[in-house]
Design a protein around this motif. Structure first.
Motif, short mmCIF file in Angstrom:
data_model
loop_
_atom_site.label_atom_id
_atom_site.label_comp_id
_atom_site.label_asym_id
_atom_site.label_seq_id
_atom_site.Cartn_x
_atom_site.Cartn_y
_atom_site.Cartn_z
N HIS A 1 0.82 -1.21 0.00
CA HIS A 1 0.00 0.00 0.00
C HIS A 1 0.85 1.26 0.00
CE1 HIS A 1 -4.37 -1.17 0.95
NE2 HIS A 1 -3.75 -2.21 0.43
N SER A 2 2.05 1.23 0.58
CA SER A 2 2.90 2.41 0.55
C SER A 2 3.31 2.73 -0.88
CB SER A 2 4.13 2.19 1.42
OG SER A 2 4.90 1.09 0.94
N LYS A 3 3.63 1.72 -1.66
CA LYS A 3 3.96 1.92 -3.07
C LYS A 3 2.73 2.44 -3.82
CE LYS A 3 5.48 -0.58 -7.21
NZ LYS A 3 6.64 0.28 -7.51
N ALA A 4 1.55 1.91 -3.49
CA ALA A 4 0.33 2.35 -4.16
C ALA A 4 0.04 3.82 -3.86
CB ALA A 4 -0.85 1.47 -3.73
N LYS A 5 0.19 4.23 -2.60
CA LYS A 5 -0.05 5.63 -2.25
C LYS A 5 0.93 6.56 -2.96
CE LYS A 5 -2.06 4.80 2.32
NZ LYS A 5 -1.92 5.02 3.78
N LYS A 6 2.18 6.14 -3.03
CA LYS A 6 3.19 6.96 -3.69
C LYS A 6 2.88 7.08 -5.19
CE LYS A 6 8.21 7.43 -4.10
NZ LYS A 6 9.52 6.80 -3.81
N LEU A 7 2.48 5.97 -5.81
CA LEU A 7 2.14 6.00 -7.23
C LEU A 7 0.91 6.85 -7.48
CD1 LEU A 7 2.47 5.02 -10.14
CD2 LEU A 7 1.15 2.97 -9.53
N PHE A 8 -0.10 6.74 -6.61
CA PHE A 8 -1.32 7.53 -6.77
C PHE A 8 -1.01 9.03 -6.68
CE2 PHE A 8 -5.11 9.62 -5.06
CZ PHE A 8 -6.07 9.20 -5.98
N ALA A 9 -0.15 9.39 -5.73
CA ALA A 9 0.22 10.81 -5.58
C ALA A 9 0.99 11.29 -6.81
CB ALA A 9 1.05 11.00 -4.31
N PHE A 10 1.88 10.45 -7.34
CA PHE A 10 2.66 10.84 -8.52
C PHE A 10 1.76 11.04 -9.72
CE2 PHE A 10 4.90 9.48 -12.40
CZ PHE A 10 5.87 10.47 -12.46
N LEU A 11 0.85 10.10 -9.96
CA LEU A 11 -0.05 10.23 -11.11
C LEU A 11 -0.98 11.43 -10.94
CD1 LEU A 11 -0.97 6.49 -11.79
CD2 LEU A 11 0.68 7.91 -12.99
N SER A 12 -1.41 11.69 -9.71
CA SER A 12 -2.28 12.84 -9.47
C SER A 12 -1.54 14.15 -9.74
CB SER A 12 -2.80 12.82 -8.03
OG SER A 12 -3.56 11.65 -7.78
N SER A 13 -0.24 14.18 -9.49
CA SER A 13 0.53 15.41 -9.72
C SER A 13 0.67 15.75 -11.19
CB SER A 13 1.93 15.28 -9.10
OG SER A 13 2.69 14.30 -9.78
N LEU A 14 0.37 14.79 -12.07
CA LEU A 14 0.49 15.04 -13.51
C LEU A 14 -0.73 15.72 -14.09
CD1 LEU A 14 2.00 11.62 -14.68
CD2 LEU A 14 3.21 13.65 -13.92
N GLU A 15 -1.81 15.81 -13.31
CA GLU A 15 -3.07 16.31 -13.85
C GLU A 15 -3.05 17.82 -14.10
OE1 GLU A 15 -5.90 14.99 -11.02
OE2 GLU A 15 -5.87 12.91 -11.67
N ASP A 16 -2.31 18.57 -13.30
CA ASP A 16 -2.25 20.03 -13.45
C ASP A 16 -0.98 20.40 -14.19
OD1 ASP A 16 -2.41 22.73 -13.32
OD2 ASP A 16 -2.62 22.86 -11.15
N ALA A 17 -1.13 20.86 -15.44
CA ALA A 17 0.04 21.18 -16.26
C ALA A 17 0.85 22.34 -15.70
CB ALA A 17 -0.41 21.50 -17.69
N SER A 18 0.22 23.21 -14.90
CA SER A 18 0.92 24.38 -14.39
C SER A 18 1.82 24.06 -13.20
CB SER A 18 -0.10 25.45 -13.97
OG SER A 18 -0.95 24.96 -12.93
#
Length: 703
Positions: free
Chosen positions: A542-559
C-alpha cells in the motif's frame, strides 16, 4: 343598567357613575330626579345582596358540625387503611423472600438434573462407543466402503461426546487408524475414477470422503492426478533431447520462451476447459476446485519460471508478459463462479514470476537501451558534418523515449511510472544533453571562437594598413552552421514539450485502470480505492500504491507538474548557449579587430583634457574598413531569416552583459542611443533586432 361591573377587580366607581348618568333619561325627567332614581336602584340592589349574604352565612354555620363529623370519620378510615397497607407490605416481603429461596432451589435442582442427564448420555455414548469399537473390526473385514463410512461416522460422533474424558483420549489414534484404513481402500477407486472420468464412481467416493471429514484429501488426490501432465510439458521446454555427458552444460532451448509460451498456455487452458464441465457433476464446489487445480499447476511451474525469465532481454520479457496476459484474459469464463478473493489469488499466482522483474524495470530498461543511447552520441567531424549529425539524433532520441514509455506501460501497466520518469527518461536526457553541450564546445573551437590571441605585431600591421591588401575575411559558413545549431536546439525544446504532453497523457490513462477516487466531495491526495483489475503488487504494497497515486495525481495540473523539469531547464540553457553561439559568430570578428586598437600609437597618446571625441586620421585604417564592411554585410546575411523562429527567443540582456565592458563615457552614448532608438524596430523583424545588438556591442567595445 349593568350592576355586574361592581364585582370586577378593577372596578372604578367614578367611571361607572359617569356612564350611568350618561344614559338617555325618560322624556321630561330632570337630572335630579334621574340621580334620585339611580340611588334608589343601587340601594335596592345593595339590600338584596345583604339579605342573600346573611342567608348564605346562616346555612354555612348550620352545616359546620356535620362537616366536622365527616372529616373525623375520614381520618379514622385513613388510619385503618394505613395499618392494613403496612400489614400487607410485611406479607409481600415475606413472599418475596420465600420466592427467591424457591427459585434458587429450583435452579440447583435443574442443574443437578442437567448433570444427571449429561452423565446418562455420556454413559450411554460410552456403552455405544465400546460396542461400536468392538464390532468395527469385524465390520471392517466384511462390509463395503459405504457401510464402513457410516460406522466410522457414528464412531466419530460418539468420540466427539467422550473426547474430553481422560479414559477416552487415547482412542483418537484408533479412529485415525480406521479412517486411514478406509481411505486406503477408497484411494485406488477414486484415482481410477478421476483418470477414467467416471462420474458415478467419483461422486460416490467424494461423498464418502466428505462424510468422514476428508474432502481436502479428495482435492489433493484430484490435483495429483492432473498436475503431472502440465509439469512434464513445462519441463520439456529446456530438457535435453539426448542424454548429456557428466559435467556437460544444458544446451539452449530450441525455441525462445516467448514463442514457446503460447503452446504451453494453450495446453493448460485445454486441460482446464476439459475438466470444468466434468467437475460440475462431481464436486459441489467445482469453481473452487478448478481454481485450485490452476493454482497447483502454477505453483509447480513458478518454481523455475523466474529462472527462465531472468535469461530474457526486456523485449522478450514484454513478449512473454503479453502472452501471459492473454492467457489470464482467456480464464475469465472459467472463473465466472469464483469469488473475488479467489480471482485475485489466481491473478497474483499467474503474474507472480514477473513481480521481481517488474520491480527492477528501471534497471532492465537502462540495460536494454544502453546501446541505443550510446548510438545517439553524435560523432565529431568538420563543422557542418557535426551539426548535421546533431540534427539527425534529435528524432532518434524521442523515438527512443516513446518506445521506452510504451514498454513501461506494456510491462508494468504504469506501476513503475515514477521510476520510468526519474530513473530512465531523465537519465537518458541528461546523458544526451551532456553530449550535445560537449559538441557545442567543439563547434566553437572549430569556428575559432575559443582561439588564442594572434601575434599582436602582425595583427597591428594588418589592421593599420590602408592599401588594397585589406579584405573582408569573415567566414559566413560558421554563422550559417551556428544558426542551424540554434534551429536544432529549438527543435529539441519543441519535441521535448510535445513528448512531456504525450508522457503525462499516457501515464494518466493508466490511473483509472489502477485506482478509483472515493466518492467524497474533496478527496485527499492519498485517498483512493483499488479497481477490480488492480495489479496485485499494489494491493500487497500500500505504501507503493499511495506513492504511485500521488505521482499520477501530480500530472493532472500542467501548471504545477515537474516531469522532466531538469531536462527542460537544460534544454533552455542549451538554447541560450546556441543563441550566444550565433551572436558570437557575428560579433567575434568585430571584437578581434578592436582588441588590438588600444595598442595603436594614435590610441596610446593622451587625449586633450576635457575632450569627449577622439581625433582620427583622414584616411580610415584597415580595421575600420573591415568592421564597416562586416556591419554592412550582416543585413544581407540576416535578411533571409527575418521571420525565422530560431531568432525569436533571444536573451539580449545576457548577451549585452558579456559582450564587452562599458566605461562611463561609453555608457552615456549608449544610453542616449537607446533612448533615440526606443520605439523603433518594434515592428522590425528578428534579423533587425540581431543587427542592432551587434551594432550596439560594437559601439560599446569601441568606446
Amino acid at each position: 343598567m349593568d350592576f355586574s361591573a361592581f364585582s370586577a377587580p378593577d372596578f372604578d366607581a367614578v367611571a361607572w357613575l359617569n356612564d350611568a348618568l350618561a344614559q338617555p333619561r325618560p322624556q321630561g325627567e330632570s337630572l335630579l330626579q334621574h340621580v334620585s332614581n339611580l340611588r334608589t336602584k343601587i340601594q335596592v340592589v345593595s339590600m338584596g345582596l345583604i339579605n342573600s349574604l346573611d342567608e348564605l352565612s346562616a346555612n354555612c354555620v348550620s352545616r359546620i358540625p356535620r362537616v366536622l363529623r365527616d372529616i373525623e370519620q375520614i381520618r379514622k378510615e385513613a388510619l385503618q387503611l394505613r395499618a392494613y397497607l403496612q400489614e400487607q407490605e410485611g406479607v409481600v416481603s415475606q413472599l418475596e423472600g420465600d420466592t427467591s429461596r424457591s427459585i434458587a432451589e429450583l435452579a440447583r435442582l435443574d442443574e443437578m438434573k442437567s448433570r444427571i442427564n449429561a452423565m446418562t448420555r455420556i454413559v450411554a455414548e460410552a456403552d455405544r462407543f465400546k460396542t461400536q469399537l468392538k464390532t468395527f473390526e469385524t465390520t471392517n473385514e466384511h462390509a463395503d466402503v459405504r457401510t464402513l463410512a457410516n460406522a466410522l461416522e457414528e464412531l466419530n460422533a460418539s468420540y466427539d461426546v467422550l473426547k474430553e474424558l481422560p479414559d477416552f483420549k487415547n482412542y483418537k489414534i484408533n479412529i485415525a487408524t480406521y479412517r486411514e484404513r478406509l481411505e486406503s481402500q477408497l484411494r485406488p477407486k477414486l484415482i481410477n475414477a478421476f483418470n477414467q472420468h467416471a462420474a458415478a464412481e467419483a461422486v460416490e467416493c467424494v461423498e464418502i470422503f466428505h462424510q468422514i471429514g476428508r474432502i481436502d484429501e479428495v482435492h489433493s488426490l484430484y490435483f495429483l492426478s492432473r498436475v503431472p501432465t502440465i509439469t512434464k510439458f513445462w519441463q520439456d521446454f529446456d530438457a535435453p533431447k539426448t542424454p548429456l555427458a557428466p559435467g556437460q552444460p544444458l544446451p539452449p532451448p530450441a525455441v525462445p520462451l516467448p514463442k514457446w509460451l503460447p503452446g504451453f498456455y494453450n495446453e493448460l487452458l485445454h486441460l482446464l476447459n476439459t475438466e470444468a464441465p466434468w467437475l460440475i457433476g462431481v464436486f459441489p464446489d467445482s469453481a473452487d476446485v478448478i481454481s485450485g487445480l490452476l493454482m497447483e499447476c502454477l505453483k509447480v511451474i513458478n518454481e523455475t519460471y523466474e529462472q527462465r525469465l531472468a535469461l530474457l532481454s526486456l523485449d522478450q520479457l514484454i513478449q512473454s508478459y503479453s502472452v501471459t496476459k492473454t492467457f489470464a484474459d482467456n480464464l475469465r469464463g472459467l472463473l465466472t463462479s469464483a469469488g473475488p478473493s479467489k480471482k485475485f489469488q489466481v491473478k497474483g499466482a499467474i503474474f507472480q514470476p514477473y513481480r521481481q522483474m517488474q520491480a527492477r524495470y528501471a534497471q532492465l530498461e537502462k540495460v536494454f537501451i544502453s546501446r541505443d543511447v550510446a548510438a545517439l552520441k553524435p560523432t565529431k567531424g568538420d563543422f557542418m558534418t557535426t551539426i548535421s549529425n546533431l540534427r539527425d539524433t534529435v528524432p532518434k532520441l524521442f523515438l527512443l523515449l516513446e518506445s521506452t514509455l510504451q514498454r513501461c506501460n506494456a510491462f508494468t501497466a504504469g506501476c513503475e511510472s515514477e521510476a520510468l520518469v526519474n530513473s530512465v527518461l531523465q537519465v537518458v536526457m541528461d546523458e544526451y544533453l551532456g553530449h550535445f553541450k560537449t559538441l557545442v564546445v567543439h563547434l566553437r573551437q572549430v569556428a575559432g571562437l575559443e582561439a588564442a590571441p594572434q601575434n599582436a605585431e602582425a595583427m597591428k600591421k594588418k589592421l593599420t594598413a590602408t592599401d588594397g591588401e585589406v579584405f573582408h575575411d569573415w567566414k559566413e559558413a560558421f554563422f550559417q552552421g551556428a544558426l542551424q545549431l540554434l534551429e536544432v536546439s529549438n527543435s529539441l525544446e519543441q519535441r521535448l514539450q510535445g513528448f512531456i504532453q504525450t508522457l503525462c497523457s499516457a501515464l494518466l490513462q493508466q490511473k483509472p485502470k489502477l485506482f478509483t477516487t472515493p466518492k467524497s466531495s474533496a478527496p485527499a491526495l492519498h485517498e483512493f480505492e483499488f479497481v477490480e483489475s488492480v495489479d496485485p503488487i499494489l494491493e500487497a504494497d500500500h505504501s507503493k500504491a499511495k506513492k504511485l497515486f500521488a505521482f499520477l495525481s501530480s500530472l493532472e495540473d500542467a501548471s504545477t507538474r515537474t516531469v522532466l523539469n531538469a531536462a527542460e531547464k537544460s534544454v533552455q540553457q542549451l538554447i541560450s548557449t546556441s543563441q550566444r553561439f550565433v551572436f558570437d559568430t557575428m560579433f567575434t570578428y568585430v571584437r578581434d579587430k578592436l582588441t588590438y586598437v588600444p595598442s595603436f600609437d594614435e590610441w596610446a597618446k593622451e587625449s586633450t583634457p576635457g575632450a569627449v571625441v577622439l581625433n582620427f586620421s583622414l584616411s580610415p585604417l584597415g580595421y575600420i574598413k573591415l568592421i564597416v564592411e562586416h556591419l554592412l554585410i550582416l543585413p544581407q546575411v540576416l535578411e533571409p531569416y527575418d521571420s525565422h523562429e530560431a531568432l525569436e527567443k533571444i536573451a539580449f540582456d545576457d548577451i549585452r552583459s558579456t559582450a564587452a565592458p562599458v566605461n562611463s563615457v561609453a555608457a552615456g552614448f549608449i544610453e542616449r542611443d537607446e533612448d533615440d532608438d526606443s520605439g523603433k524596430g518594434k515592428s522590425s523583424g528578428y534579423a533587425a533586432q540581431w543587427i542592432s545588438e551587434v551594432a550596439r556591442a560594437t559601439q560599446t567595445l569601441f568606446l
